[in-house]
Design a protein around this motif. Sequence first.
Motif, short mmCIF file in Angstrom:
data_model
loop_
_atom_site.label_atom_id
_atom_site.label_comp_id
_atom_site.label_asym_id
_atom_site.label_seq_id
_atom_site.Cartn_x
_atom_site.Cartn_y
_atom_site.Cartn_z
N GLY A 1 0.79 -1.23 0.00
CA GLY A 1 0.00 0.00 0.00
C GLY A 1 0.82 1.27 0.00
N ASP A 2 2.13 1.15 0.05
CA ASP A 2 3.00 2.33 -0.02
C ASP A 2 3.12 2.75 -1.49
N ASP A 3 2.55 3.90 -1.84
CA ASP A 3 2.49 4.32 -3.24
C ASP A 3 3.71 5.12 -3.68
N ARG A 4 4.68 5.28 -2.85
CA ARG A 4 5.87 6.03 -3.24
C ARG A 4 6.65 5.27 -4.31
N PRO A 5 7.47 5.97 -5.05
CA PRO A 5 8.34 5.29 -6.02
C PRO A 5 9.22 4.27 -5.32
#
Length: 232
Positions: A66-70
Motif C-alpha cells: 500500500g505504499d504508493d511512493r516510487p
Amino acid sequence: MNEPQRSRVLPDGGTETESGDAADRSDAPDAADASEADSTAEASTAADEDRQFAVALDVLPQGRPGDDRPQYQKSPIAYALGEADFRLFELTLTDDADRSVGDRIALDPRPEDVSRYREVEHDDLTHNAAAEIEYAVEQIVETNERRFVDFYNDAEPITLRLHRLNLLPGIGKKLRNNVLDERKRGPFESFADIADRISGLHRPKEVLIERIIEEIKEDDLKYRVFVDRREE
C-alpha cells in the motif's frame, strides 16, 4: 644391535631423540588457554541473554504493502514476533539485507541490516505474517521449554477467585487444583512430565501456545500473562 637413543634437553623443557622425535613434549592445550576460552563462551552466552530477539514472520523486499511512493524511496521491511514478550514489530531493513521467514533477528542492539524498528498491532500485519504467528510461537516455546514449564511451576492467583492457570484453555478449577497439588511434591521438569503427572492435562504445551496466540491477536482481553503490550 640397535644403538640406545640419546636425548637432549630442548629450550622449552622437553626432550628430543637424535632422530628428532619428541619424547616428553605434550600437545595438550595450556590450562590458562582453556580457562580463557570457557570465560569467553560464558561471556558470549550472558551477552546473548541480554539481547532482545524476534522471529521473522514475513519479509517484504519491495517495502510495505500500500505504499504508493516510487520504489527507490521505499525500503525492504520485515514483520517479526518478539521472543521475550511476544510483541509484534515492523523492521526496516537495508537494501542488501538477506532475511527469511523464521530467522531469529536481534533488535537490541540491532544488526547492521536493520536500520530501525517499531511496534505494531496484529491488524497491521500482512496475511502471510499473521498466518506465521502460530509457527513462530511454537518455535519460541519449544526452544525455551524450561521458561514455559516454569509457568506451571510458578503461576500465582490473579484475584481471590481467578488463578493464572485458569487463563489456559480447558483448565478449570479441578485441573488447576491438581497442578497446584502436584507441584508441591516437586517442580515439573518438562511438558512431558506435566502430562504424565496431571491426569486430564494431556497437551500442556499446546494449551499454553493457544493462550499466547489469543493474547497476541485479541485487543480487549482483560488479563495478559505472556504478551506485554506497550501503552501509547
